[in-house]
Scaffold this motif. Structure first.
Motif, PDB file in Angstrom:
ATOM      1  N   THR A 320       0.877  -1.166   0.000  1.00 29.82           N
ATOM      2  CA  THR A 320       0.000   0.000   0.000  1.00 29.82           C
ATOM      3  C   THR A 320       0.918   1.221   0.000  1.00 29.82           C
ATOM      4  OG1 THR A 320      -0.084   0.298   2.407  1.00 29.82           O
ATOM      5  CG2 THR A 320      -1.651  -1.283   1.426  1.00 29.82           C
ATOM      6  N   PRO A 321       0.379   2.419  -0.160  1.00 32.79           N
ATOM      7  CA  PRO A 321       1.254   3.592  -0.139  1.00 32.79           C
ATOM      8  C   PRO A 321       2.058   3.739   1.154  1.00 32.79           C
ATOM      9  CG  PRO A 321      -0.847   4.169  -1.099  1.00 32.79           C
ATOM     10  CD  PRO A 321      -0.999   2.782  -0.584  1.00 32.79           C
ATOM     11  N   ASP A 436      -5.585  10.220 -15.286  1.00 32.86           N
ATOM     12  CA  ASP A 436      -7.008  10.071 -15.631  1.00 32.86           C
ATOM     13  C   ASP A 436      -7.579   8.781 -15.057  1.00 32.86           C
ATOM     14  OD1 ASP A 436      -9.409  10.949 -16.753  1.00 32.86           O
ATOM     15  OD2 ASP A 436      -9.066   9.834 -18.608  1.00 32.86           O
ATOM     16  N   ASN A 437      -7.345   8.556 -13.775  1.00 34.57           N
ATOM     17  CA  ASN A 437      -7.922   7.403 -13.070  1.00 34.57           C
ATOM     18  C   ASN A 437      -7.564   6.074 -13.717  1.00 34.57           C
ATOM     19  OD1 ASN A 437      -9.474   8.918 -11.033  1.00 34.57           O
ATOM     20  ND2 ASN A 437     -10.675   9.609 -12.801  1.00 34.57           N
ATOM     21  N   GLY A 438      -6.366   5.998 -14.308  1.00 33.49           N
ATOM     22  CA  GLY A 438      -5.914   4.737 -14.884  1.00 33.49           C
ATOM     23  C   GLY A 438      -6.448   4.473 -16.280  1.00 33.49           C
ATOM     24  N   VAL A 439      -7.034   5.478 -16.939  1.00 31.35           N
ATOM     25  CA  VAL A 439      -7.587   5.317 -18.285  1.00 31.35           C
ATOM     26  C   VAL A 439      -6.563   5.825 -19.296  1.00 31.35           C
ATOM     27  CG1 VAL A 439      -9.402   6.006 -19.893  1.00 31.35           C
ATOM     28  CG2 VAL A 439      -9.961   5.534 -17.497  1.00 31.35           C
ATOM     29  N   MET A 440      -6.221   4.983 -20.264  1.00 28.64           N
ATOM     30  CA  MET A 440      -5.270   5.383 -21.302  1.00 28.64           C
ATOM     31  C   MET A 440      -6.009   5.870 -22.540  1.00 28.64           C
ATOM     32  SD  MET A 440      -2.238   3.223 -23.213  1.00 28.64           S
ATOM     33  CE  MET A 440      -1.010   3.526 -21.935  1.00 28.64           C
ATOM     34  N   HIS A 441      -5.585   7.023 -23.031  1.00 30.30           N
ATOM     35  CA  HIS A 441      -6.068   7.565 -24.299  1.00 30.30           C
ATOM     36  C   HIS A 441      -4.917   7.522 -25.289  1.00 30.30           C
ATOM     37  CE1 HIS A 441      -9.618   9.410 -22.257  1.00 30.30           C
ATOM     38  NE2 HIS A 441      -8.765   9.491 -21.247  1.00 30.30           N
ATOM     39  N   LEU A 442      -5.218   7.215 -26.525  1.00 27.08           N
ATOM     40  CA  LEU A 442      -4.175   7.282 -27.542  1.00 27.08           C
ATOM     41  C   LEU A 442      -3.809   8.739 -27.771  1.00 27.08           C
ATOM     42  CD1 LEU A 442      -5.402   4.708 -30.234  1.00 27.08           C
ATOM     43  CD2 LEU A 442      -3.713   4.362 -28.430  1.00 27.08           C
ATOM     44  N   GLN A 455      -9.149   1.208 -19.857  1.00 31.78           N
ATOM     45  CA  GLN A 455      -8.795   1.170 -18.445  1.00 31.78           C
ATOM     46  C   GLN A 455      -7.568   0.279 -18.264  1.00 31.78           C
ATOM     47  OE1 GLN A 455     -11.007   2.837 -16.044  1.00 31.78           O
ATOM     48  NE2 GLN A 455      -9.150   2.725 -14.796  1.00 31.78           N
ATOM     49  N   ILE A 456      -6.480   0.860 -17.728  1.00 26.94           N
ATOM     50  CA  ILE A 456      -5.219   0.142 -17.580  1.00 26.94           C
ATOM     51  C   ILE A 456      -5.041  -0.411 -16.172  1.00 26.94           C
ATOM     52  CG2 ILE A 456      -2.695   0.339 -17.710  1.00 26.94           C
ATOM     53  CD1 ILE A 456      -4.146   0.379 -20.401  1.00 26.94           C
ATOM     54  N   ILE A 457      -5.298   0.425 -15.179  1.00 34.00           N
ATOM     55  CA  ILE A 457      -5.191   0.002 -13.781  1.00 34.00           C
ATOM     56  C   ILE A 457      -6.429   0.473 -13.031  1.00 34.00           C
ATOM     57  CG2 ILE A 457      -2.670  -0.042 -13.689  1.00 34.00           C
ATOM     58  CD1 ILE A 457      -2.780   2.729 -12.388  1.00 34.00           C
ATOM     59  N   ASP A 458      -6.616  -0.082 -11.839  1.00 36.10           N
ATOM     60  CA  ASP A 458      -7.751   0.264 -11.009  1.00 36.10           C
ATOM     61  C   ASP A 458      -7.713   1.758 -10.669  1.00 36.10           C
ATOM     62  OD1 ASP A 458      -8.967   0.608  -8.098  1.00 36.10           O
ATOM     63  OD2 ASP A 458      -9.894  -1.157  -9.011  1.00 36.10           O
ATOM     64  N   PRO A 459      -8.854   2.460 -10.768  1.00 31.70           N
ATOM     65  CA  PRO A 459      -8.867   3.885 -10.451  1.00 31.70           C
ATOM     66  C   PRO A 459      -8.347   4.212  -9.059  1.00 31.70           C
ATOM     67  CG  PRO A 459     -10.915   3.261 -11.537  1.00 31.70           C
ATOM     68  CD  PRO A 459     -10.167   1.992 -11.256  1.00 31.70           C
ATOM     69  N   LYS A 460      -8.622   3.336  -8.091  1.00 35.49           N
ATOM     70  CA  LYS A 460      -8.138   3.566  -6.720  1.00 35.49           C
ATOM     71  C   LYS A 460      -6.614   3.588  -6.693  1.00 35.49           C
ATOM     72  CE  LYS A 460      -8.400   1.630  -2.030  1.00 35.49           C
ATOM     73  NZ  LYS A 460      -6.978   1.304  -1.869  1.00 35.49           N
ATOM     74  N   ILE A 461      -6.005   2.640  -7.402  1.00 33.09           N
ATOM     75  CA  ILE A 461      -4.538   2.584  -7.453  1.00 33.09           C
ATOM     76  C   ILE A 461      -3.983   3.814  -8.150  1.00 33.09           C
ATOM     77  CG2 ILE A 461      -2.586   1.323  -8.446  1.00 33.09           C
ATOM     78  CD1 ILE A 461      -4.141  -1.260  -7.950  1.00 33.09           C
ATOM     79  N   ALA A 462      -4.639   4.236  -9.231  1.00 30.18           N
ATOM     80  CA  ALA A 462      -4.185   5.432  -9.953  1.00 30.18           C
ATOM     81  C   ALA A 462      -4.205   6.645  -9.041  1.00 30.18           C
ATOM     82  CB  ALA A 462      -5.052   5.668 -11.181  1.00 30.18           C
ATOM     83  N   ASN A 463      -5.270   6.802  -8.259  1.00 29.53           N
ATOM     84  CA  ASN A 463      -5.361   7.944  -7.348  1.00 29.53           C
ATOM     85  C   ASN A 463      -4.302   7.863  -6.252  1.00 29.53           C
ATOM     86  OD1 ASN A 463      -7.550   9.099  -8.711  1.00 29.53           O
ATOM     87  ND2 ASN A 463      -9.030   7.850  -7.582  1.00 29.53           N
ATOM     88  N   GLU A 464      -4.027   6.658  -5.777  1.00 28.74           N
ATOM     89  CA  GLU A 464      -2.969   6.494  -4.779  1.00 28.74           C
ATOM     90  C   GLU A 464      -1.602   6.870  -5.347  1.00 28.74           C
ATOM     91  OE1 GLU A 464      -4.876   2.906  -2.029  1.00 28.74           O
ATOM     92  OE2 GLU A 464      -3.535   2.415  -3.699  1.00 28.74           O
ATOM     93  N   LEU A 465      -1.361   6.512  -6.613  1.00 30.00           N
ATOM     94  CA  LEU A 465      -0.087   6.858  -7.247  1.00 30.00           C
ATOM     95  C   LEU A 465       0.081   8.368  -7.357  1.00 30.00           C
ATOM     96  CD1 LEU A 465       0.029   4.178 -10.097  1.00 30.00           C
ATOM     97  CD2 LEU A 465       1.529   4.291  -8.110  1.00 30.00           C
TER      98      LEU A 465
END
Length: 603
Positions: A320-321, A436-442, A455-465
């Motif tokens: 965890t963080p 962007d909450n783990g969302v990849m845009h080209l 969606q690449i990773i879980d939004p919760k994890i993206a926010n923690e990062l």
């Protein structure tokens, strides 16, 4: 002997009469034969070989000529023109006709800027042709001066020439066209079919001097090129250009790049490289200055890769963080004949502390506990080792070894940014994905073109990062105070990597980078700044690239009217507070130089 008889004049006239009639008959016969011959010739020309002679006549009188079309205009996202086509005139000639009027050659040569003898030789070498260019793409006023000379066989042809109002500021994004107005590099090449249009054709009658005296018919209607609106913001581009240029010159660096993305759409708002060139004056420019380094050049990312390592660590469920704590020891970690170093003895660090202090040892030890497949898949999911598919010509894919071939030492080295290489655009897109909450845009250069976000990773994890990276710009983090923007929260990561050379890594040449996201509480922009081999002053990414990030993004946020999220506070609170003495001081930590993966290469 008989006497000679004398004939009278009358008798002689009667004797000559038959002779005159014969002559008349002969002449009549000749004329008849000639008439028949002419009739036969006329029949041959007008009936038997009519098509042949008609074609010969048409070839000397009828012409099918092109109708020039204007290339589409390129606009920035706010409607400012970035590339426009202006009308010009190309001077052409029939060499034989011009040489028949040799006395006019000196005046003609002077008008087109040539030496008279050189012009004469040029025409003589091409005397069998009916069409040669004398001067391409002259301004209309200058071309009219040439045409007003009235030199037989000299004519003008209307064309278009590309003009770039922003000059070198937009050069690497836009590219340029050739003399025939076809895209050669950059977006001019990528969208050439869209921008170019199709020239028309018409059939005309010309006089013996080549002047059009009548339009006969339209063979093909012209189709003007279509306009295109880019995602680029010209204001932000100018700001990025000036700051990057100034920093590279002050630090005596070899080159540099900056990329800014809208995290919600993947739109490229700015992309600048230095050195650059002027697309309006290509002659004499250095070909190496024409490379869009943000797209075509790769670097080993150094510590800017660590947030992606932590994405894998958080996804594994083992971290965890805030924990578990990782023992980084006294700043030296010996593993499989390789020493990994930190600049300080940090002791126990949380995953957030590893990011904030940029601990190579901490990153390496975390990587060793992760499943190789998970770590490899995470890196690849963020786009490393593959093209971003932006559509930009010549885009590099970077390099990342297949995960199945990673050994434990390779995992440790990959954890702090060696053993792979990326383009600045790839790195910026990775940070935009976290933002962007783990969302990849080209990534896209076209306004309003958002293609199938994923969606690449879980939004919760993206926010923690994001919050973990906020710690970098808080007191005690490696980015403080160099990457601090007043009234805005910044989440970012610096990186300082030794440059690869033949046979190993250089001891004294560095790639200095900073990647970040703003505003931290509600991300809107992601940016990467890379400075190649700074020689004057510091070479740490936070100290060299961090200030460029701050100045450009501070201006960009205000230009885009992005509301502040951190008014009156020096930093945004996050999971770092109260841990390991990393708060309570505004004194910056000396940034770690990411160890090169060969012995003896570190300072």
């Amino acid at each position: 002997m008989k006497p000679r008889q004398r004939t009278s004049p009358t008798a002689r006239r009667h004797a000559a009469a038959p002779s005159s009639r014969r002559r008349m008959l002969v002449m009549g016969g000749v004329l008849a034969v000639a008439s028949l011959a002419l009739a036969a010739r006329a029949f041959d020309m007008q009936v038997v070989r009519k098509d042949f002679y008609q074609n010969q006549a048409d070839a000397r009188i009828l012409r099918e000529v092109p109708i020039a079309v204007s290339r589409g205009t390129i606009f920035d996202r706010n409607g400012e023109p970035l590339a426009v086509s202006t009308p010009v005139v190309s001077i052409w000639a029939n060499p034989a006709e011009v040489l028949d009027n040799e006395d006019k050659l000196p005046a003609l040569a002077k008008a087109i800027g040539m030496d008279a003898d050189a012009l004469k030789q040029y025409l003589a070498q091409r005397s069998e042709r009916e069409f040669v260019y004398l001067k391409r793409q002259m301004p209309p006023d200058a071309a009219q001066v040439v045409l007003d000379l009235g030199v037989p066989g000299v004519n003008g042809q209307r064309e278009f020439r590309r003009f770039y109002p922003s000059g070198p500021v937009m050069a690497h994004v836009l590219g340029f066209t050739n003399i025939d107005d076809h895209g050669q590099e950059g977006l001019e090449l990528a969208f050439d079919d869209w921008l170019a249009g199709k020239e028309g054709r018409k059939r005309v009658i010309r006089d013996r001097q080549g002047h059009v005296v009548e339009d006969l018919e339209l063979v093909r209607a012209p189709q003007p090129g279509r306009d295109i609106t880019l995602s680029i913001d010209r204001r932000i581009q100018f700001l990025a250009y000036n700051e990057l240029k100034n920093t590279i010159q002050q630090s005596d660096a070899d080159s540099g790049s900056i990329v800014i993305l809208d995290v919600r759409t993947g739109e490229v708002l700015a992309m600048v490289n230095w050195p650059t060139y002027n697309p309006n004056a290509l002659r004499g420019s250095d070909p190496s200055s024409r490379r869009n380094r943000a797209m075509t050049d790769v670097v080993e990312p150094g510590s800017t890769i660590k947030p992606f390592l932590m994405a894998a660590a958080l996804s594994s469920g083992k971290y965890t963080p805030t924990g578990p704590m990782v023992d980084t020891g006294n700043g030296n970690f010996y593993y499989i004949s390789h020493t990994i170093r930190d600049t300080h003895a940090y002791g126990l660090l949380s995953p957030t502390g590893i990011i904030a202090k940029s601990s190579n040892i901490g990153a390496a030890k975390v990587a060793m506990t992760l499943d190789t497949g998970l770590m490899s898949d995470t890196y690849r999911a963020f786009g490393f080792g593959n093209s971003t598919n932006s559509g930009f010509p010549g885009e590099a894919s970077g390099y990342l070894k297949p995960g199945k071939s990673w050994g434990m030492l390779e995992k440790a080295i990959l954890a702090y940014g060696y053993g792979l290489n990326v383009t600045p655009l790839q790195l910026a897109n990775g940070y935009a994905t976290i933002a962007d909450n783990g969302v990849m845009h080209l990534p896209t250069f076209v306004k309003g073109s958002d293609n199938e976000p994923k969606q690449i990773i879980d939004p919760k994890i993206a926010n923690e990062l994001v919050q973990m990276m906020v710690a970098v710009t808080q007191p005690g983090g490696t980015g403080a105070p160099y990457a601090w923007i007043p009234n805005y929260g910044v989440a970012g990561k610096s990186g300082t990597a030794h440059k690869a050379t033949a046979g190993g890594y250089s001891k004294n040449n560095y790639s200095s980078a900073f990647a970040g996201i703003v505003p931290a509480s509600s991300p809107r922009l992601a940016a990467v700044v890379v400075i190649d081999n700074p020689r004057k002053g510091s070479y740490y990414g936070a100290l060299v690239s961090g200030p460029v990030f701050v100045k450009v993004l501070d201006g960009a946020l205000r230009l885009l009217d992005v509301p502040p999220d951190n008014i009156g506070r020096w930093y945004v609170g996050g999971p770092l507070q109260g841990q390991n003495g990393l708060t309570g001081t505004k004194q910056p930590t000396v940034e770690t130089v990411d160890d090169a993966p060969v012995e003896g290469a570190t300072p």
